[in-house]
Each structure stands twice: as structure tokens, then as C-alpha cells.
Write a protein that holds these residues in place. Structure first.
Motif, PDB file in Angstrom:
ATOM      1  N   THR A   1       0.832  -1.205   0.000  1.00  0.00           N
ATOM      2  CA  THR A   1       0.000   0.000   0.000  1.00  0.00           C
ATOM      3  C   THR A   1       0.867   1.256   0.000  1.00  0.00           C
ATOM      4  OG1 THR A   1      -1.768  -1.165   1.198  1.00  0.00           O
ATOM      5  CG2 THR A   1      -1.823   1.245   1.222  1.00  0.00           C
ATOM      6  N   GLY A   2       1.883   1.250   0.854  1.00  0.00           N
ATOM      7  CA  GLY A   2       2.782   2.396   0.911  1.00  0.00           C
ATOM      8  C   GLY A   2       3.530   2.606  -0.389  1.00  0.00           C
ATOM      9  N   GLY A   3       4.023   1.510  -0.967  1.00  0.00           N
ATOM     10  CA  GLY A   3       4.732   1.623  -2.240  1.00  0.00           C
ATOM     11  C   GLY A   3       3.814   2.093  -3.356  1.00  0.00           C
ATOM     12  N   GLY A   4       2.593   1.580  -3.377  1.00  0.00           N
ATOM     13  CA  GLY A   4       1.628   2.007  -4.388  1.00  0.00           C
ATOM     14  C   GLY A   4       1.275   3.471  -4.260  1.00  0.00           C
ATOM     15  N   ALA A   5       1.107   3.942  -3.016  1.00  0.00           N
ATOM     16  CA  ALA A   5       0.786   5.355  -2.787  1.00  0.00           C
ATOM     17  C   ALA A   5       1.924   6.252  -3.249  1.00  0.00           C
ATOM     18  CB  ALA A   5       0.491   5.584  -1.309  1.00  0.00           C
ATOM     19  N   ALA A   6       3.163   5.849  -2.957  1.00  0.00           N
ATOM     20  CA  ALA A   6       4.325   6.643  -3.381  1.00  0.00           C
ATOM     21  C   ALA A   6       4.384   6.748  -4.902  1.00  0.00           C
ATOM     22  CB  ALA A   6       5.604   6.013  -2.834  1.00  0.00           C
ATOM     23  N   LEU A   7       4.124   5.640  -5.579  1.00  0.00           N
ATOM     24  CA  LEU A   7       4.142   5.658  -7.042  1.00  0.00           C
ATOM     25  C   LEU A   7       2.983   6.483  -7.605  1.00  0.00           C
ATOM     26  CD1 LEU A   7       4.983   1.909  -7.724  1.00  0.00           C
ATOM     27  CD2 LEU A   7       6.435   3.860  -8.307  1.00  0.00           C
ATOM     28  N   ALA A   8       1.801   6.360  -6.993  1.00  0.00           N
ATOM     29  CA  ALA A   8       0.624   7.073  -7.486  1.00  0.00           C
ATOM     30  C   ALA A   8       0.747   8.578  -7.316  1.00  0.00           C
ATOM     31  CB  ALA A   8      -0.635   6.572  -6.773  1.00  0.00           C
ATOM     32  N   LEU A   9       1.537   9.020  -6.348  1.00  0.00           N
ATOM     33  CA  LEU A   9       1.681  10.451  -6.091  1.00  0.00           C
ATOM     34  C   LEU A   9       2.886  11.059  -6.818  1.00  0.00           C
ATOM     35  CD1 LEU A   9       0.782  10.561  -2.294  1.00  0.00           C
ATOM     36  CD2 LEU A   9      -0.640  11.239  -4.244  1.00  0.00           C
ATOM     37  N   HIS A  10       3.672  10.218  -7.486  1.00  0.00           N
ATOM     38  CA  HIS A  10       4.794  10.737  -8.279  1.00  0.00           C
ATOM     39  C   HIS A  10       4.235  11.414  -9.530  1.00  0.00           C
ATOM     40  CE1 HIS A  10       8.423  10.737 -10.787  1.00  0.00           C
ATOM     41  NE2 HIS A  10       9.107  10.625  -9.654  1.00  0.00           N
ATOM     42  N   PRO A  11       4.789  12.546  -9.946  1.00  0.00           N
ATOM     43  CA  PRO A  11       4.199  13.293 -11.068  1.00  0.00           C
ATOM     44  C   PRO A  11       4.258  12.605 -12.423  1.00  0.00           C
ATOM     45  CG  PRO A  11       6.268  14.305 -10.344  1.00  0.00           C
ATOM     46  CD  PRO A  11       5.903  13.297  -9.317  1.00  0.00           C
ATOM     47  N   ALA A  12       5.186  11.671 -12.626  1.00  0.00           N
ATOM     48  CA  ALA A  12       5.294  10.999 -13.921  1.00  0.00           C
ATOM     49  C   ALA A  12       4.051  10.137 -14.159  1.00  0.00           C
ATOM     50  CB  ALA A  12       6.547  10.132 -13.966  1.00  0.00           C
ATOM     51  N   LEU A  13       3.510  10.207 -15.368  1.00  0.00           N
ATOM     52  CA  LEU A  13       2.280   9.484 -15.675  1.00  0.00           C
ATOM     53  C   LEU A  13       2.450   7.978 -15.511  1.00  0.00           C
ATOM     54  CD1 LEU A  13      -0.632   9.486 -16.660  1.00  0.00           C
ATOM     55  CD2 LEU A  13       0.239   9.472 -19.024  1.00  0.00           C
ATOM     56  N   TRP A  14       3.581   7.440 -15.986  1.00  0.00           N
ATOM     57  CA  TRP A  14       3.795   5.991 -15.880  1.00  0.00           C
ATOM     58  C   TRP A  14       3.766   5.551 -14.426  1.00  0.00           C
ATOM     59  CZ3 TRP A  14       7.488   3.828 -12.872  1.00  0.00           C
ATOM     60  CH2 TRP A  14       8.565   4.634 -12.495  1.00  0.00           C
ATOM     61  N   SER A  15       4.355   6.392 -13.557  1.00  0.00           N
ATOM     62  CA  SER A  15       4.398   6.068 -12.138  1.00  0.00           C
ATOM     63  C   SER A  15       2.995   6.087 -11.532  1.00  0.00           C
ATOM     64  CB  SER A  15       5.297   7.068 -11.405  1.00  0.00           C
ATOM     65  OG  SER A  15       5.367   6.762 -10.023  1.00  0.00           O
ATOM     66  N   ARG A  16       2.205   7.074 -11.922  1.00  0.00           N
ATOM     67  CA  ARG A  16       0.832   7.163 -11.412  1.00  0.00           C
ATOM     68  C   ARG A  16       0.018   5.938 -11.841  1.00  0.00           C
ATOM     69  NH1 ARG A  16      -0.641  11.995  -9.111  1.00  0.00           N
ATOM     70  NH2 ARG A  16       0.605  13.846  -9.592  1.00  0.00           N
ATOM     71  N   VAL A  17       0.166   5.530 -13.088  1.00  0.00           N
ATOM     72  CA  VAL A  17      -0.586   4.372 -13.591  1.00  0.00           C
ATOM     73  C   VAL A  17      -0.196   3.108 -12.825  1.00  0.00           C
ATOM     74  CG1 VAL A  17      -0.972   2.868 -15.577  1.00  0.00           C
ATOM     75  CG2 VAL A  17      -0.959   5.360 -15.871  1.00  0.00           C
ATOM     76  N   VAL A  18       1.102   2.886 -12.686  1.00  0.00           N
ATOM     77  CA  VAL A  18       1.578   1.712 -11.954  1.00  0.00           C
ATOM     78  C   VAL A  18       1.091   1.762 -10.499  1.00  0.00           C
ATOM     79  CG1 VAL A  18       3.618   0.508 -11.079  1.00  0.00           C
ATOM     80  CG2 VAL A  18       3.586   1.363 -13.427  1.00  0.00           C
ATOM     81  N   GLY A  19       1.158   2.950  -9.895  1.00  0.00           N
ATOM     82  CA  GLY A  19       0.720   3.100  -8.511  1.00  0.00           C
ATOM     83  C   GLY A  19      -0.756   2.810  -8.336  1.00  0.00           C
ATOM     84  N   VAL A  20      -1.576   3.313  -9.256  1.00  0.00           N
ATOM     85  CA  VAL A  20      -3.027   3.081  -9.186  1.00  0.00           C
ATOM     86  C   VAL A  20      -3.333   1.586  -9.313  1.00  0.00           C
ATOM     87  CG1 VAL A  20      -5.189   3.387 -10.457  1.00  0.00           C
ATOM     88  CG2 VAL A  20      -3.764   5.371  -9.919  1.00  0.00           C
ATOM     89  N   VAL A  21      -2.667   0.906 -10.245  1.00  0.00           N
ATOM     90  CA  VAL A  21      -2.891  -0.524 -10.436  1.00  0.00           C
ATOM     91  C   VAL A  21      -2.447  -1.307  -9.206  1.00  0.00           C
ATOM     92  CG1 VAL A  21      -2.230  -2.559 -11.776  1.00  0.00           C
ATOM     93  CG2 VAL A  21      -2.755  -0.400 -12.940  1.00  0.00           C
ATOM     94  N   LEU A  22      -1.268  -0.968  -8.676  1.00  0.00           N
ATOM     95  CA  LEU A  22      -0.757  -1.665  -7.493  1.00  0.00           C
ATOM     96  C   LEU A  22      -1.677  -1.446  -6.289  1.00  0.00           C
ATOM     97  CD1 LEU A  22       1.356  -3.326  -6.023  1.00  0.00           C
ATOM     98  CD2 LEU A  22       2.731  -1.244  -5.730  1.00  0.00           C
TER      99      LEU A  22
END
Length: 317
Positions: free
Chosen positions: A48-69
């Protein structure tokens, strides 16, 4: 009756036969291991923590990966919650309750409401009184004669979990108005209100954080993962349990399905894929279900080797 499975002949098991079968495998009822479930919670928290960190990163790819995770982790948390409502997570009932309440927050699931409904489901499966907590519309695929568009609409409703979200809003409103819930005792109603108050408080806190930071945090780490990923993934896990099985039979070998799958999916579904085994012995520790499966595999009537196999056969009709 038309099913999506390759069926194996098996005589029906009555109450006496089932009792004898359960007695035969009572040696599998080992003590609950607190450390095992604590490790599951720790991994869920880390994801959950890793997904939140990725979802809040400004890069679109990171947000997509974070949302899926995050969405996948929310669905996994609901399967862990299922373990707590059977009091199989920790040996202490209060610890199960606290963990269950927290695990249900991401998917808006009241621990008390889920527990009450789910335990009745175990009691009533095989009778007309059977009801499930998660409502997917045509729950068991009974209405197979539909037009192509009606079929598409039915599956859209199932995988978006619209019925469940509507029920949450209704129950949350009752909690805000401090009203009891139909069919539940006063004590259970209090617990259901408690859970909804916790969920609503979390929603308000995340919304307030978003406003304070002037950033849609709640959108990226909760709303999008829930609606776009968690709902469909959860439906894909739970829907096969009794879909097109003989739900008016009291024999768990006839009214329930097992999907063997692989180790990753067994972890992700928290053993929910061994669903015949779970209904056969609901109080068996989750970690022992694979062992029970090895014993009862020859008698399974509704069985698939993977979730892909199940849905492929559903599509083919």
C-alpha cells in the motif's frame, strides 16, 4: 443444468456423510499462527505504501503503476479481511476485529456487516434463504438467456460493483442518522455503524489532506484505484465461487467451485481459490486449505486449473 465446467460424476453428500468427511480431516485443524497473519498484514501495508508513493509521483507511468498496485492491494486486503471475520487471522478475537475493520476501509467494506452476512451465507448456502454480502446483480449466472447487449450490461454491472457501492451509500446514510439495519440485532447494527463511521472519517481525512496540499491525493491513492482496479479485480476473485454451481444443493461439492491456480494467485486470493475446501471446513486455518484440497480433489465437481481457464470457459458458454 448447463455449466462452464468439465464435470466429474459424484454422488451427493448428505449431512451425515459431510460430518464424517470433516471428522476424517480434523487433524488439519492446527492452532492459528499469529506471526503468519502479522506477516501478511506487514506485506499488505508495504504494498500500500509503495503504491501510494508511485501514485503520487508526477510521472504518468508512475501514477498508472501506482493506481494498479493500490487497486490490487485493496482487493487483496478484502481477502485478508475474510480471514479475520472467520477469526482465523489472530487467536485474539479483538485483534481480528481491529484488523478486519482496517482492512475493509479501502474497499468501503464494513467488517461487522460482512461478517454477519457472510456467516449466514455459510449457514444458508443450498437453501432459498442464501444471500451474499457482495451483490453482482445476476449473482450466480442463473439467467443465461440474454441478448448480446444485455449480457454486456450484466457483466459491466458485475465488474463495476455498482450494486455494492449503492448499498454502501445507503448503509453510510443509516450510520450517519444512527439507524439500525434491517435483519440485524441492535448490537450488530451498532458495530455496522461503527465501521461506517471509521470509513467516513477516513474519507473526510483524505479529502481534507487533498485540500490542504492543493493536490488530489484522495483521487490518486483511493478513488481511482478503487473504481478502476479494486472493484473489477475483487469481482474476478469472488464471482467464480458459486457461479453456475448448484446453489440449491446443500452439498459443498455441488454448490461451490475450487480453482487450483498457482502460488502467486493462492497468495493474492489468500486461499479463496480453494473455496469448496473452505465451505467444507470453514474454521480450518487458511494455510491448511491446500492440504485439504489434495485430499478431496478427486471428488470436486466444479474445478478449474486457473482463473484464466474459468473465464475462458465462461466466455465460450
Amino acid at each position: 443444468m448447463t455449466t462452464v465446467d468439465d464435470q466429474q460424476p459424484r454422488s451427493g453428500a448428505g449431512p451425515v456423510a459431510l460430518a464424517e468427511l470433516r471428522g476424517e480431516f480434523r487433524h488439519l485443524r492446527t492452532a492459528i499462527n499469529n506471526r503468519t497473519f502479522a506477516a501478511k498484514l506487514a506485506l499488505c501495508a508495504a504494498l500500500t505504501g509503495g503504491g501510494a508513493a508511485l501514485a503520487l509521483h508526477p510521472a504518468l507511468w508512475s501514477r498508472v503503476v501506482g493506481v494498479v498496485l493500490l487497486g490490487c492491494t485493496f482487493a487483496h486486503a478484502a481477502e485478508l479481511q475474510h480471514q479475520t471475520l472467520h477469526s482465523l487471522g489472530f487467536r485474539n478475537r479483538r485483534a481480528n476485529t481491529v484488523a478486519g475493520i482496517v482492512l475493509g476501509v479501502p474497499m468501503l467494506i464494513s467488517f461487522a456487516a460482512y461478517r454477519a452476512t457472510h456467516l449466514r451465507h455459510h449457514r444458508d448456502l443450498g437453501t432459498p434463504e442464501n444471500r451474499e454480502f457482495f451483490d453482482y446483480g445476476d449473482q450466480y449466472g442463473a439467467d443465461g438467456r440474454r441478448s448480446r447487449w444485455r449480457t454486456a450490461l450484466t457483466w459491466t454491472v458485475r465488474f463495476t460493483m455498482l450494486h455494492f457501492y449503492r448499498l454502501f451509500l445507503v448503509n453510510a446514510a443509516r450510520a450517519a442518522l444512527r439507524r439500525d439495519y434491517a435483519g440485524e440485532s441492535a448490537a450488530t447494527s451498532r458495530r455496522i455503524r461503527r465501521d461506517h463511521h471509521v470509513i467516513l472519517a477516513a474519507v473526510l481525512a483524505m479529502t481534507a489532506l487533498s485540500v490542504a496540499l492543493r493536490d488530489p491525493v484522495v483521487l490518486w491513492v483511493w478513488i481511482l484505484p478503487l473504481l478502476l482496479v479494486a472493484g473489477p479485480v475483487h469481482a474476478a476473485i469472488e464471482l467464480p465461487e458459486h457461479f453456475r454451481c448448484e446453489t440449491l444443493s446443500e452439498d459443498p461439492f455441488a454448490n461451490t467451485r475450487t480453482i487450483r491456480s498457482n502460488r502467486l494467485m493462492t497468495w493474492f486470493t489468500n486461499g479463496n481459490n480453494f473455496h469448496v475446501e473452505h465451505h467444507l471446513m470453514p474454521n480450518l486455518p487458511i494455510e491448511r486449505l491446500p492440504e485439504l484440497h489434495a485430499e478431496v480433489r478427486p471428488g470436486l465437481k466444479y474445478f478449474h486449473t486457473s482463473y484464466v481457464d474459468f473465464f475462458r470457459k465462461v466466455v465460450r458458454g
